[in-house]
Design an enzyme around this catalytic site. Structure first.
Site, PDB file in Angstrom:
ATOM      1  CG  HIS A   1      -2.112  -0.976   0.993  1.00 31.57           C
ATOM      2  ND1 HIS A   1      -1.822  -2.120   1.290  1.00 31.57           N
ATOM      3  CD2 HIS A   1      -3.301  -0.628   0.829  1.00 31.57           C
ATOM      4  CE1 HIS A   1      -3.038  -2.744   1.307  1.00 31.57           C
ATOM      5  NE2 HIS A   1      -3.862  -2.059   0.739  1.00 31.57           N
TER       6      HIS A   1
ATOM      7  CE  LYS B   1      -3.667  -0.537   4.931  1.00 27.07           C
ATOM      8  NZ  LYS B   1      -5.089   0.023   5.203  1.00 27.07           N
TER       9      LYS B   1
HETATM   10  P1  NAD Z   1      -7.776   9.125   5.195  1.00 31.40           P
HETATM   11  O1  NAD Z   1      -6.437   9.268   6.203  1.00 31.40           O
HETATM   12  O2  NAD Z   1      -7.150   9.951   3.858  1.00 31.40           O
HETATM   13  O3  NAD Z   1      -9.014   9.688   5.702  1.00 31.40           O
HETATM   14  C1  NAD Z   1      -9.514   9.564   7.144  1.00 31.40           C
HETATM   15  C2  NAD Z   1     -10.420  10.748   7.064  1.00 31.40           C
HETATM   16  O4  NAD Z   1     -10.796  10.448   8.445  1.00 31.40           O
HETATM   17  C3  NAD Z   1      -9.794  12.056   7.285  1.00 31.40           C
HETATM   18  O5  NAD Z   1     -10.377  12.920   6.686  1.00 31.40           O
HETATM   19  C4  NAD Z   1      -9.792  12.430   8.850  1.00 31.40           C
HETATM   20  O6  NAD Z   1      -9.619  13.825   9.311  1.00 31.40           O
HETATM   21  C5  NAD Z   1     -10.984  11.559   9.236  1.00 31.40           C
HETATM   22  N1  NAD Z   1     -11.291  11.526  10.548  1.00 31.40           N
HETATM   23  C6  NAD Z   1     -10.117  11.214  11.664  1.00 31.40           C
HETATM   24  N2  NAD Z   1     -10.520  11.004  12.894  1.00 31.40           N
HETATM   25  C7  NAD Z   1     -12.016  11.137  12.802  1.00 31.40           C
HETATM   26  C8  NAD Z   1     -13.013  11.244  13.657  1.00 31.40           C
HETATM   27  N3  NAD Z   1     -13.086  11.135  15.055  1.00 31.40           N
HETATM   28  N4  NAD Z   1     -14.544  11.437  13.117  1.00 31.40           N
HETATM   29  C9  NAD Z   1     -14.602  11.628  11.699  1.00 31.40           C
HETATM   30  N5  NAD Z   1     -13.439  11.535  10.928  1.00 31.40           N
HETATM   31  C10 NAD Z   1     -12.551  11.483  11.437  1.00 31.40           C
HETATM   32  O7  NAD Z   1      -7.731   7.617   5.004  1.00 31.40           O
HETATM   33  P2  NAD Z   1      -8.367   6.826   4.027  1.00 31.40           P
HETATM   34  O8  NAD Z   1      -7.298   6.337   3.083  1.00 31.40           O
HETATM   35  O9  NAD Z   1      -9.457   7.855   3.248  1.00 31.40           O
HETATM   36  O10 NAD Z   1      -9.042   5.534   4.634  1.00 31.40           O
HETATM   37  C11 NAD Z   1      -9.814   5.682   5.750  1.00 31.40           C
HETATM   38  C12 NAD Z   1     -10.016   4.143   6.418  1.00 31.40           C
HETATM   39  O11 NAD Z   1     -10.594   3.449   5.307  1.00 31.40           O
HETATM   40  C13 NAD Z   1      -8.756   3.694   6.720  1.00 31.40           C
HETATM   41  O12 NAD Z   1      -8.805   2.987   8.028  1.00 31.40           O
HETATM   42  C14 NAD Z   1      -8.420   2.750   5.756  1.00 31.40           C
HETATM   43  O13 NAD Z   1      -7.420   1.556   6.085  1.00 31.40           O
HETATM   44  C15 NAD Z   1      -9.709   2.309   5.200  1.00 31.40           C
HETATM   45  N6  NAD Z   1      -9.988   1.862   4.022  1.00 31.40           N
HETATM   46  C16 NAD Z   1     -10.727   0.649   3.847  1.00 31.40           C
HETATM   47  C17 NAD Z   1     -11.190   0.236   2.605  1.00 31.40           C
HETATM   48  C18 NAD Z   1     -12.022  -0.717   2.251  1.00 31.40           C
HETATM   49  O14 NAD Z   1     -12.444  -1.182   1.113  1.00 31.40           O
HETATM   50  N7  NAD Z   1     -12.738  -1.313   3.456  1.00 31.40           N
HETATM   51  C19 NAD Z   1     -10.406   0.928   1.483  1.00 31.40           C
HETATM   52  C20 NAD Z   1      -9.706   1.920   1.825  1.00 31.40           C
HETATM   53  C21 NAD Z   1      -9.350   2.444   2.879  1.00 31.40           C
END
Ligand code: NAD
Length: 246
Positions: free
Chosen positions: A132, A136
């Protein structure tokens, strides 16, 4: 009528991808929340919540959804066992779809891995490799954890058979071991490979994600499905109806 979504983590990479895929999927972002916002402001008017935020935010949102009877789609990964248990309590009251990876291709990889592990058996060494982007936050990925769990279940073994990273191992590869390896770098959206290696042959099942929109479309598909699902815990295999495959 468009499905009304409460989106938690709206400013993140996935939040942005979900917002831009919503209309094409017959959904509307009714409430967009990120760190510092209060999802309670939108909960009563939404049809379903989607969480792609941070592990500490998910239990709070799950309790809120449980209180208001709103289904929840969880994409966030890396929860502690305590956070997981608190989230799961709400599955008695609402439908929760929880997948480490919402891409249709990866869910098919899960299915094919299960079939291969059952047919090939323990004489094939299994190595799970994921890569990744450099930002990440957790390792190994939720998808790699799921693939490991699938192989463990197919073989009837547990964590004692899993080796993470293999740093410092001496004396060769123990029989029956399942290796899990995380690589980080650049802007890689998500690569997963499951290798089955035996004397004289190697089978590799691989998926490479090139665009976050595959997760966004899958999560929105799960959200629409969850609106009419009974309370309980579901995975993408339920949304995609894999049990129909003979
Ligand atoms: P990212 O860091 O770009 O975004 C996360 C967002 O969450 C940020 O905007 C941050 O400010 C916000 N955030 C943090 N604390 C928060 C809170 N208490 N309340 C609300 N928002 C809050 O990350 P990303 O790449 O968008 O990924 C987010 C999550 O999804 C990660 O855990 C990642 O591993 C997961 N993910 C899962 C899949 C899937 O298919 N299941 C795919 C991609 C990413």
């Amino acid at each position: 009528m468009a499905t009304k979504i409460l989106l938690n983590g709206c400013k993140g990479r996935m939040g942005v991808a979900i917002s831009s895929a919503a209309a094409e999927s017959g959904c509307e972002i009714f409430g967009a929340c990120d760190a510092g916002d209060n999802p309670a402001d939108f909960i009563s008017g939404c049809d379903v919540a989607i969480d792609f935020s941070f592990r500490e935010a998910t239990p709070v949102l799950a309790d809120l959804c449980g209180r208001y009877g709103k289904p929840l789609v969880i994409g966030t990964t890396g929860h502690t066992p305590e956070q997981r248990a608190r989230i799961l309590k709400n599955a008695e009251k609402i439908a929760i779809v929880w997948a480490g990876n919402y891409s249709v291709g990866v869910n098919l990889l899960n299915y094919l891995t299960s079939v291969a592990a059952k047919i090939l058996g323990e004489s094939y060494d299994v190595e799970i490799v994921e890569m990744h982007h450099r930002h990440k936050k957790d390792a190994p990925s939720g998808t790699a954890e799921k693939l490991k769990q699938i192989v463990c279940e197919a073989r009837g073994v547990g964590e004692e058979s899993v080796c993470y990273g293999r740093h410092g191992q001496v004396g060769g590869r123990p029989a029956g071991e399942i290796g899990v390896h995380a690589l980080r770098g650049g802007s890689v959206v998500g690569d997963h490979t499951v290798i089955f290696a035996a004397d004289g042959e190697r089978l590799e099942l691989a998926h490479k994600a090139a665009d976050r929109k595959i997760f966004a479309f899958g999560a929105l598909r799960a959200a629409k499905w969850a609106v009419s699902a009974a309370p309980g815990l579901y995975g993408m295999e339920d949304v995609l109806n894999f049990s129909q495959i003979k």
